[in-house]
Design a protein around this motif. Sequence first.
Motif, PDB file in Angstrom:
ATOM      1  N   HIS A   1       0.956  -1.122  -0.038  1.00 16.11           N
ATOM      2  CA  HIS A   1       0.023  -0.054   0.172  1.00 16.11           C
ATOM      3  C   HIS A   1       1.005   1.071   0.034  1.00 16.11           C
ATOM      4  O   HIS A   1       0.422   2.341   0.587  1.00 16.11           O
ATOM      5  CB  HIS A   1      -1.065  -0.170   1.369  1.00 16.11           C
ATOM      6  N   LEU A   2       2.118   1.203  -0.608  1.00 13.21           N
ATOM      7  CA  LEU A   2       3.073   2.413  -0.519  1.00 13.21           C
ATOM      8  C   LEU A   2       2.443   3.449  -1.351  1.00 13.21           C
ATOM      9  O   LEU A   2       2.655   4.528  -1.372  1.00 13.21           O
ATOM     10  CB  LEU A   2       4.234   1.887  -1.061  1.00 13.21           C
ATOM     11  N   GLN A   3       1.666   2.658  -2.467  1.00 15.98           N
ATOM     12  CA  GLN A   3       1.107   3.933  -3.556  1.00 15.98           C
ATOM     13  C   GLN A   3       0.103   4.842  -3.100  1.00 15.98           C
ATOM     14  O   GLN A   3      -0.273   6.142  -3.627  1.00 15.98           O
ATOM     15  CB  GLN A   3       0.354   3.001  -4.654  1.00 15.98           C
ATOM     16  N   ASP A   4      -0.514   4.528  -1.640  1.00 12.39           N
ATOM     17  CA  ASP A   4      -1.558   5.357  -0.964  1.00 12.39           C
ATOM     18  C   ASP A   4      -0.771   6.461  -0.216  1.00 12.39           C
ATOM     19  O   ASP A   4      -1.255   7.224   0.087  1.00 12.39           O
ATOM     20  CB  ASP A   4      -2.338   4.432  -0.253  1.00 12.39           C
ATOM     21  N   THR A   5       0.626   6.239   0.244  1.00 11.57           N
ATOM     22  CA  THR A   5       1.203   7.051   1.332  1.00 11.57           C
ATOM     23  C   THR A   5       2.524   7.573   0.802  1.00 11.57           C
ATOM     24  O   THR A   5       2.890   8.294   1.508  1.00 11.57           O
ATOM     25  CB  THR A   5       1.397   6.353   2.462  1.00 11.57           C
ATOM     26  N   ILE A   6       2.889   7.378  -0.594  1.00 11.97           N
ATOM     27  CA  ILE A   6       4.139   7.604  -1.063  1.00 11.97           C
ATOM     28  C   ILE A   6       4.256   9.274  -1.111  1.00 11.97           C
ATOM     29  O   ILE A   6       5.588   9.659  -0.805  1.00 11.97           O
ATOM     30  CB  ILE A   6       4.400   7.101  -2.286  1.00 11.97           C
ATOM     31  N   ASP A   7       3.431  10.043  -1.393  1.00  7.38           N
ATOM     32  CA  ASP A   7       3.359  11.539  -1.463  1.00  7.38           C
ATOM     33  C   ASP A   7       3.910  12.214  -0.088  1.00  7.38           C
ATOM     34  O   ASP A   7       4.548  13.189   0.093  1.00  7.38           O
ATOM     35  CB  ASP A   7       2.108  12.073  -1.812  1.00  7.38           C
ATOM     36  N   SER A   8       3.662  11.537   1.229  1.00  5.29           N
ATOM     37  CA  SER A   8       3.809  11.952   2.458  1.00  5.29           C
ATOM     38  C   SER A   8       5.136  11.461   2.960  1.00  5.29           C
ATOM     39  O   SER A   8       5.496  11.857   4.071  1.00  5.29           O
ATOM     40  CB  SER A   8       2.557  11.567   3.476  1.00  5.29           C
ATOM     41  N   LEU A   9       6.207  10.780   2.158  1.00  9.63           N
ATOM     42  CA  LEU A   9       7.033  10.023   2.671  1.00  9.63           C
ATOM     43  C   LEU A   9       8.320  10.836   2.312  1.00  9.63           C
ATOM     44  O   LEU A   9       8.177  11.999   1.639  1.00  9.63           O
ATOM     45  CB  LEU A   9       7.294   8.561   2.192  1.00  9.63           C
ATOM     46  N   ASP A  10       9.568  10.541   2.768  1.00 12.62           N
ATOM     47  CA  ASP A  10      10.668  11.186   2.584  1.00 12.62           C
ATOM     48  C   ASP A  10      10.804  11.363   1.166  1.00 12.62           C
ATOM     49  O   ASP A  10      10.635  10.325   0.019  1.00 12.62           O
ATOM     50  CB  ASP A  10      11.738  10.583   3.287  1.00 12.62           C
ATOM     51  N   ILE A  11      11.686  12.264   0.614  1.00  9.23           N
ATOM     52  CA  ILE A  11      11.988  12.405  -0.897  1.00  9.23           C
ATOM     53  C   ILE A  11      12.886  11.366  -1.556  1.00  9.23           C
ATOM     54  O   ILE A  11      12.615  10.767  -2.406  1.00  9.23           O
ATOM     55  CB  ILE A  11      12.729  13.850  -1.079  1.00  9.23           C
ATOM     56  N   PHE A  12      13.845  10.880  -0.370  1.00 11.37           N
ATOM     57  CA  PHE A  12      14.823   9.817  -1.066  1.00 11.37           C
ATOM     58  C   PHE A  12      13.944   8.357  -1.231  1.00 11.37           C
ATOM     59  O   PHE A  12      13.997   7.815  -2.149  1.00 11.37           O
ATOM     60  CB  PHE A  12      15.846   9.412   0.158  1.00 11.37           C
ATOM     61  N   ILE A  13      12.979   8.191  -0.511  1.00  9.34           N
ATOM     62  CA  ILE A  13      11.762   7.025  -0.551  1.00  9.34           C
ATOM     63  C   ILE A  13      10.925   7.183  -1.598  1.00  9.34           C
ATOM     64  O   ILE A  13      10.697   6.261  -2.598  1.00  9.34           O
ATOM     65  CB  ILE A  13      11.040   6.817   0.515  1.00  9.34           C
ATOM     66  N   GLN A  14      10.684   8.504  -2.264  1.00 13.07           N
ATOM     67  CA  GLN A  14       9.827   8.604  -3.251  1.00 13.07           C
ATOM     68  C   GLN A  14      10.502   8.532  -4.492  1.00 13.07           C
ATOM     69  O   GLN A  14      10.346   7.796  -5.559  1.00 13.07           O
ATOM     70  CB  GLN A  14       9.510  10.256  -3.328  1.00 13.07           C
ATOM     71  N   ILE A  15      11.917   8.996  -4.431  1.00  8.96           N
ATOM     72  CA  ILE A  15      12.701   8.730  -5.814  1.00  8.96           C
ATOM     73  C   ILE A  15      12.964   7.181  -5.888  1.00  8.96           C
ATOM     74  O   ILE A  15      12.748   6.617  -6.938  1.00  8.96           O
ATOM     75  CB  ILE A  15      14.073   9.242  -5.523  1.00  8.96           C
ATOM     76  N   LEU A  16      13.184   6.363  -4.884  1.00  5.18           N
ATOM     77  CA  LEU A  16      13.383   4.926  -4.833  1.00  5.18           C
ATOM     78  C   LEU A  16      12.102   4.206  -5.371  1.00  5.18           C
ATOM     79  O   LEU A  16      12.061   3.284  -6.044  1.00  5.18           O
ATOM     80  CB  LEU A  16      13.716   4.030  -3.356  1.00  5.18           C
ATOM     81  N   TYR A  17      10.758   4.634  -4.950  1.00  2.03           N
ATOM     82  CA  TYR A  17       9.605   4.368  -5.293  1.00  2.03           C
ATOM     83  C   TYR A  17       9.390   4.507  -6.888  1.00  2.03           C
ATOM     84  O   TYR A  17       8.814   3.516  -7.502  1.00  2.03           O
ATOM     85  CB  TYR A  17       8.478   5.184  -4.653  1.00  2.03           C
ATOM     86  N   ASN A  18       9.755   5.639  -7.432  1.00  2.00           N
ATOM     87  CA  ASN A  18       9.531   5.774  -8.892  1.00  2.00           C
ATOM     88  C   ASN A  18      10.420   4.921  -9.742  1.00  2.00           C
ATOM     89  O   ASN A  18      10.318   4.362 -10.635  1.00  2.00           O
ATOM     90  CB  ASN A  18      10.188   7.332  -9.155  1.00  2.00           C
ATOM     91  N   ARG A  19      11.978   4.719  -9.228  1.00  2.00           N
ATOM     92  CA  ARG A  19      12.822   3.942  -9.681  1.00  2.00           C
ATOM     93  C   ARG A  19      12.105   2.315  -9.913  1.00  2.00           C
ATOM     94  O   ARG A  19      12.451   1.559 -10.824  1.00  2.00           O
ATOM     95  CB  ARG A  19      13.969   3.681  -9.065  1.00  2.00           C
ATOM     96  N   THR A  20      11.588   1.849  -8.680  1.00  4.09           N
ATOM     97  CA  THR A  20      11.024   0.551  -8.608  1.00  4.09           C
ATOM     98  C   THR A  20       9.740   0.443  -9.561  1.00  4.09           C
ATOM     99  O   THR A  20       9.716  -0.659 -10.283  1.00  4.09           O
ATOM    100  CB  THR A  20      10.321   0.385  -7.145  1.00  4.09           C
ATOM    101  N   MET A  21       8.771   1.470  -9.702  1.00  8.72           N
ATOM    102  CA  MET A  21       7.734   1.418 -10.499  1.00  8.72           C
ATOM    103  C   MET A  21       8.258   1.357 -11.962  1.00  8.72           C
ATOM    104  O   MET A  21       7.850   0.658 -12.819  1.00  8.72           O
ATOM    105  CB  MET A  21       6.954   2.628 -10.582  1.00  8.72           C
ATOM    106  N   VAL A  22       9.350   2.151 -12.477  1.00 14.30           N
ATOM    107  CA  VAL A  22      10.079   1.903 -13.701  1.00 14.30           C
ATOM    108  C   VAL A  22      10.259   0.663 -13.953  1.00 14.30           C
ATOM    109  O   VAL A  22       9.882  -0.016 -15.022  1.00 14.30           O
ATOM    110  CB  VAL A  22      10.788   3.096 -14.091  1.00 14.30           C
ATOM    111  N   GLN A  23      10.950   0.042 -12.801  1.00 10.26           N
ATOM    112  CA  GLN A  23      11.655  -1.203 -13.297  1.00 10.26           C
ATOM    113  C   GLN A  23      10.228  -2.244 -13.252  1.00 10.26           C
ATOM    114  O   GLN A  23      10.482  -3.395 -14.010  1.00 10.26           O
ATOM    115  CB  GLN A  23      12.408  -1.773 -12.036  1.00 10.26           C
TER     116      GLN A  23
END
Length: 595
Positions: A333-355
């Motif tokens: 359920h990270l896609q629901d709360t990713i906007d409120s997390l740290d910027i480093f975690i948001q970048i890691l989330y974007n990299r994971t979604m692209v992969q």
Amino acid sequence: MFRNRFFAGENSSTSEDSDDDAPQNDVQESNAFANQYATGIGSAKERNRSKKDKKKSSVNPSIEQFLVKSLAINEEATVPTKKPSKNQEVPDVQKVNDEPKTEEINDDFVLKKLNEIRFKRGKGTMNYQDEFENLEQLRELVIKQNLDSDILIEISMAEITFELDSQRQRNESSGTDAWKRTLDRIDELLHHAFENNKLNTDILMPIMIQMDDTYTRILRDANADTQEYLECLMDEHRISSILDRFQTYLELNDENQSENRCVIYLRIIKHIYYKYNKRSEQSTILSIEQSCKFINAHDEAKFYSNQAILCQIYHLALHDHYHQARDLMFISHLQDTIDSLDIFIQILYNRTMVQLGLAAFRRGQISEAHQILVDFQCGHHIRELLGQDNNHQIYLYPYHMHINLQLIECVYCVSAMLIEALSTKRHRVSKHFYKLMSQAEKQAVTGPPESMREHIVAAFHALKVGDWKCSIDLIVNEKMNRQVWKLLLQNTDVYSMLRDRIKEVSLQYYLRTCATAFSDISMIILADMFDISVTKVSCIVGKLIFCRELMGSIDEGTKMLILNEKTQSKIEELSLELMWKVLKLHDQHEKLIRI
């Protein structure tokens, strides 16, 4: 445990009295100074012997004499001086300065000198090279005098701390001898920790974290096109080995403090998750899974567990475990709360979604790959989203961890091409794809296609007229392989997948556009036309009939497709148009909800 650390040197103050009549306290202090001189220097024979030794060693003084002399000078500087009165007798001060004091070289002496060096840390006038030499001399002195081994550990920790500080200030590359020496000292420190079991993990943790951060910063600041960067990468195996050893030490001695283990587990994962290794695929997947379970169970704030689960999803997607990675993303359920997390975690989330989108494409899930990648291609800040923008050094990933942007765009465009070839004229699935195609058509010149976009535009036009062979040749060729497909480690499977999907899309498009010209058609002929098995043709035709995109029926005995001529009424056309408008309104409403 270690000895108590203390800082050498005391606050000293000098004062002068210009009056002729000095108080009686001055006389007492002068007598005390003379007594100290008499007891500290020793007999006349010892003074003469020390003078001879001093003359002999004036050319090449030993380490002991250098340290003793420096300590004697520091102690003399702290002695307060008073101007004596007229009638007061004072010892010859000139002789005191000429004859250095001798002090026994023991553990306390070395620790005092070590603390003097430590006291200089962080000061602007500090010269790291000089302090490194002093620490090396202290090390040789401890070994020569056979002093306590714990002092060597203290000296090693001081060397490591000073070297990491200097790396942070000077931004030197990891190929320098100083960085190699730092890693050697850390290895020695861990060796002492395993042998004596005296080191506290709270002392070692900052060293490990600073070492890993320093190495990441060195890679981030180095030029990726130079040999220096390759030499930096060679140290990663050693860094991972040190972290693994420290992880073992934590498991043996720090069972109650789970936060330290979570930090080290996460840092070990970050050195593994982006690497593709087909030989030891299952071992790395299992290792990351076990570490993630421990982090998720002991991380109450979910700061480390969020990063760990994203790394696990990235690693699964990289090894084509798409469905497992997708299910894990839904469960988190990270896609629901990713906007409120740290910027480093948001970048890691974007990299994971692209992969994850690239994994869906490799597995033949074209629509899902398009749905994931469309959000990254519609904007103009994909470098910032993936941490690959050089203008933002804080969030920049090292070059060897970057995801190729041309590969992402090519996968998105090919997915959109296959989807748009099956869409109706009333509804366009990907407007951004048409924008890219129009730009490529304007920039194209007469002649064979050269760039990646030109190849996709030509393949799309060939697909629309049913020339599936030309379309395949334009997508899978030597130029596209050099530019894009070689970046996919599983490129041979991608080639076969693309050929099959282009053939299927061509068959569906042919049946939609040319069905009104026939009353019936043989599926065996269709299989020969598009180089597809009869069973596959039967499946595609059955799907079109089920979705009411094709009016007809299948005769299983003769393998014939019987088409029913039926024109749509005005009400049906208006109903379909209303349906597409409602779907478009629904999509806009979903986007507003996301915002």
